[in-house]
Scaffold this active site. Sequence first.
Site, PDB file in Angstrom:
ATOM      1  N   LYS A 130       1.767   1.679  30.090  1.00 30.43           N
ATOM      2  CA  LYS A 130       0.538   1.427  29.338  1.00 30.43           C
ATOM      3  C   LYS A 130       0.826   0.725  28.018  1.00 30.43           C
ATOM      4  O   LYS A 130       0.191  -0.286  27.679  1.00 30.43           O
ATOM      5  CB  LYS A 130      -0.186   2.743  29.076  1.00 30.43           C
ATOM      6  CG  LYS A 130      -1.359   2.641  28.096  1.00 30.43           C
ATOM      7  CD  LYS A 130      -1.991   3.979  27.810  1.00 30.43           C
ATOM      8  CE  LYS A 130      -1.127   4.896  26.983  1.00 30.43           C
ATOM      9  NZ  LYS A 130      -1.057   4.470  25.540  1.00 30.43           N
TER      10      LYS A 130
ATOM     11  N   THR B 170      -1.342   5.926  21.500  1.00 28.29           N
ATOM     12  CA  THR B 170      -1.038   4.506  21.381  1.00 28.29           C
ATOM     13  C   THR B 170      -2.172   3.726  22.030  1.00 28.29           C
ATOM     14  O   THR B 170      -2.375   3.795  23.239  1.00 28.29           O
ATOM     15  CB  THR B 170       0.298   4.179  22.070  1.00 28.29           C
ATOM     16  OG1 THR B 170       1.332   4.972  21.483  1.00 28.29           O
ATOM     17  CG2 THR B 170       0.638   2.705  21.901  1.00 28.29           C
TER      18      THR B 170
ATOM     19  N   LYS C 299       2.723   0.344  16.001  1.00 29.67           N
ATOM     20  CA  LYS C 299       3.203   1.178  17.104  1.00 29.67           C
ATOM     21  C   LYS C 299       3.467   0.340  18.350  1.00 29.67           C
ATOM     22  O   LYS C 299       4.442   0.573  19.084  1.00 29.67           O
ATOM     23  CB  LYS C 299       2.189   2.276  17.408  1.00 29.67           C
ATOM     24  CG  LYS C 299       2.573   3.201  18.584  1.00 29.67           C
ATOM     25  CD  LYS C 299       3.834   4.011  18.275  1.00 29.67           C
ATOM     26  CE  LYS C 299       4.326   4.813  19.478  1.00 29.67           C
ATOM     27  NZ  LYS C 299       3.359   5.796  19.961  1.00 29.67           N
TER      28      LYS C 299
END
Length: 289
Positions: A241, A97, A173
């Site tokens: 993150k 990602t 995503k």
Amino acid sequence: MTRTVGLIGAGNMGFAMMQRLLDQGWAVAVCDTAPAVQQRALAEGATLADSPAELAVHCESLIVAVVDAAQAEQVLFGDQGAAEQLPKGGTVLLCPTLGPDQVEAIAARLVALGLHCIDSPMSGGPARARAGEMSLMLAAPAAVLAQHEALLGVLSSKRFVISERPGDAARTKLVNNLLAAINLAGAAEVLALAERLGLDGGQTLDVIEQSSGQSWIGSDRMRRALAGDLVPRAHTSLLRKDSALALRAAQLQGFDVPLGAQAAALFERACQEGLAGLDDGCLLGLLRR
């Protein structure tokens, strides 16, 4: 060797993908920084490489399943990086990602070297990856996707072609993972509240799972957390993150995400309190306190 697939990063998801490919008769060569992981991969039937560059020599398709953009750039373009050793026309599946701008920059560098890039972030957890049932979001030219249909079909029965533009799968995503962070934070909060109200957490989750509050990530993580199982399938640091990347993407568009910001702050707090290496279901314990 044309069916040999290279895999850089055999963590929870990468290792499950490797097992899936081996089960389906594909040869897999693995490079990981952890010697113990390398030995586990060898025991499963993979071949090993000491560096990304060594790995790339033997592969036309390379799966990058590291954690973040810095690691992706290092394994592709750093000392002993894979990109310059891949044969011309080779393809990199970029599975972490990442921020859309990061994907675009990496893809441009690969294209300049005569390589293809499939922006291919994944979702669903190691068990689904192992079964070939994880979700793959895909952005790449149609001809490139068609060339790798067999590989993509083995990896995932749930493939979503977003566009031909690298970066669009990453955008998708980030939207998904921001909602995952919101749902997980909400599930942990309400179960902690239920217990404070004197209710049984497991019974409450039984009700939620059959009612309007149900979410897949809430059920998956809270079941384990209620049992005291915080062995990481998805580290808390990853949603920290990912939610931060999603907030940055929103800010670049001038779009306000108040729920996402609160969820991101909770994951940041969890990491600051030493929970980064635990399963992200650890939010329940954090909110119990």
